[in-house]
Design a protein around this motif. Structure first.
Motif, short mmCIF file in Angstrom:
data_model
loop_
_atom_site.label_atom_id
_atom_site.label_comp_id
_atom_site.label_asym_id
_atom_site.label_seq_id
_atom_site.Cartn_x
_atom_site.Cartn_y
_atom_site.Cartn_z
N TYR A 130 50.89 30.96 37.69
CA TYR A 130 51.58 32.26 37.69
C TYR A 130 50.56 33.40 37.72
N CYS A 131 49.52 33.26 36.91
CA CYS A 131 48.49 34.29 36.88
C CYS A 131 47.82 34.43 38.24
N ALA A 132 47.53 33.31 38.87
CA ALA A 132 46.90 33.34 40.18
C ALA A 132 47.80 34.01 41.22
N SER A 133 49.11 33.78 41.08
CA SER A 133 50.05 34.36 42.05
C SER A 133 50.15 35.88 41.90
N ARG A 134 49.75 36.40 40.74
CA ARG A 134 49.82 37.84 40.49
C ARG A 134 48.46 38.51 40.63
N SER A 135 47.47 37.77 41.09
CA SER A 135 46.10 38.28 41.11
C SER A 135 45.91 39.53 41.96
N THR A 136 46.76 39.72 42.98
CA THR A 136 46.61 40.90 43.84
C THR A 136 47.45 42.08 43.36
N ASP A 137 48.20 41.89 42.31
CA ASP A 137 49.05 42.95 41.75
C ASP A 137 48.18 43.87 40.90
N PRO A 138 48.04 45.14 41.28
CA PRO A 138 47.17 46.06 40.53
C PRO A 138 47.63 46.29 39.08
N ALA A 139 48.88 46.01 38.80
CA ALA A 139 49.40 46.23 37.44
C ALA A 139 49.18 45.01 36.55
N PHE A 140 48.79 43.88 37.16
CA PHE A 140 48.72 42.64 36.37
C PHE A 140 47.55 42.55 35.40
N PRO A 141 46.37 43.07 35.72
CA PRO A 141 45.26 42.97 34.75
C PRO A 141 45.63 43.45 33.35
N ALA A 142 46.27 44.62 33.26
CA ALA A 142 46.67 45.14 31.95
C ALA A 142 47.74 44.25 31.33
N GLU A 143 48.64 43.76 32.16
CA GLU A 143 49.70 42.88 31.66
C GLU A 143 49.12 41.56 31.14
N LEU A 144 48.14 41.03 31.86
CA LEU A 144 47.53 39.77 31.44
C LEU A 144 46.76 39.95 30.13
N SER A 145 46.09 41.08 29.99
CA SER A 145 45.36 41.35 28.74
C SER A 145 46.32 41.34 27.56
N LYS A 146 47.48 41.95 27.75
CA LYS A 146 48.48 42.00 26.69
C LYS A 146 49.05 40.60 26.40
N LEU A 147 49.33 39.85 27.46
CA LEU A 147 49.90 38.51 27.30
C LEU A 147 48.94 37.57 26.56
N SER A 148 47.68 37.58 26.96
CA SER A 148 46.72 36.66 26.36
C SER A 148 46.40 37.01 24.92
N PRO A 162 38.69 26.85 34.39
CA PRO A 162 37.82 27.88 34.98
C PRO A 162 38.65 29.07 35.46
N GLY A 163 38.00 30.21 35.56
CA GLY A 163 38.71 31.43 35.88
C GLY A 163 39.48 31.40 37.20
N PHE A 164 38.94 30.73 38.23
CA PHE A 164 39.60 30.78 39.54
C PHE A 164 40.98 30.15 39.51
N LEU A 165 41.24 29.23 38.56
CA LEU A 165 42.57 28.63 38.47
C LEU A 165 43.61 29.65 38.04
N SER A 166 43.15 30.71 37.37
CA SER A 166 44.07 31.77 36.94
C SER A 166 43.96 33.00 37.84
N GLY A 167 43.18 32.86 38.91
CA GLY A 167 43.03 33.98 39.84
C GLY A 167 42.15 35.08 39.32
N ILE A 168 41.25 34.76 38.41
CA ILE A 168 40.35 35.76 37.83
C ILE A 168 38.91 35.26 37.89
N GLY A 169 37.96 36.20 37.75
CA GLY A 169 36.55 35.83 37.75
C GLY A 169 36.13 35.32 36.38
N ASP A 170 34.94 34.72 36.34
CA ASP A 170 34.45 34.15 35.09
C ASP A 170 34.22 35.22 34.02
N GLU A 171 33.72 36.38 34.44
CA GLU A 171 33.48 37.45 33.48
C GLU A 171 34.79 37.94 32.86
#
Length: 242
Positions: A130-148, A162-171
């Motif tokens: 689900y996270c990977a599917s939202r990776s191009t959504d500009p609103a998702f980074p803030a949403e993911l921070s809140k969810l996690s 690894p980060g790529f499975l969630s559509g995010i970088g390692d950092e």
């Protein structure tokens, strides 16, 4: 010129005067209150303090020693510093070992909180997908921070792969996991940070030692005394047969 110490530089005199006081030792060698920390680092810091205080007190008496030349005083001060350095370096090493051991233990406890539940393997896969599917959504980074930070299963899912499975970088993954640790394992994170801070105090001790060496004696004078010494007990005439 007779002075309180052997080194007459005002900044060195100020350093020695301050370091022989508790407040100065905390400024230059160990800033923490020993009453607020574990007995192991507290004992190490206390031993270092006594060594510094006694070393400076002896240095002051050495400066007034009428039986020694100026060069000989600096040579004696160098030997005195080596004794102080030995004690303080041992304390610094104890702090380093304590810091590494306790920080690692606290980190392991913290990450244990985010260790995946074997019964939720499929759920974690779905969360990452689900996270990977939202990776191009500009609103998702803030949403993911809140969810996690609010849902431990989301945090565990991100931590478990690894980060790529969630559509995010390692950092970005590291930042999310770190934030989740602070949320779900605050005591262990605090213990880890405290242990790391104690290790930093060991580094402060080593820096204080370098300043103390410069303040206690002048190397050129100490070396000159050693080079010019005459061994009056050496044989005057070679033994027969040699």
């Amino acid at each position: 010129m007779q002075g309180r110490y052997l080194n007459h530089d005002p900044k060195h005199i100020e350093f020695l005067d301050m370091s022989r006081l508790d407040v100065g030792f905390r400024t230059n060698f160990f800033a923490m209150n020993v009453e607020d920390i574990d007995s192991v680092p507290a004992t190490a810091a206390t031993r270092a303090k006594y060594a510094v205080h006694e070393g400076i007190a002896r240095l002051e008496r050495l400066a007034k020693d009428t039986t020694k030349t100026e060069d000989a005083k600096h040579e004696a001060a160098k030997a005195l510093f080596q004794n102080v350095k030995k004690e303080v370096s041992q304390s610094s090493e104890r702090l380093r070992k304590f810091s590494e051991r306790e920080a690692e233990a606290a980190k392991n406890r913290a990450f244990e909180v985010l260790s995946p539940d074997p019964t939720k393997k499929d759920i974690y896969s779905e969360i990452r997908a689900y996270c990977a599917s939202r990776s191009t959504d500009p609103a998702f980074p803030a949403e993911l921070s809140k969810l996690s930070a609010e849902n431990i299963d989301v945090a565990r899912a991100i931590n478990a792969g690894p980060g790529f499975l969630s559509g995010i970088g390692d950092e970005r993954r590291t930042r999310l996991v770190t934030d989740a640790l602070e949320k779900f394992a605050p005591d262990d994170v605090a213990a880890m940070n405290h242990a790391l801070a104690i290790g930093k105090e060991g580094e402060r001790m080593e820096l204080g030692l370098r300043k103390l060496e410069q303040a206690m004696f002048t190397a050129t004078l100490a070396d000159r005394a050693a080079y010019s010494r005459v061994d009056v007990d050496a044989p005057l005439v070679a033994e027969e047969g040699e």
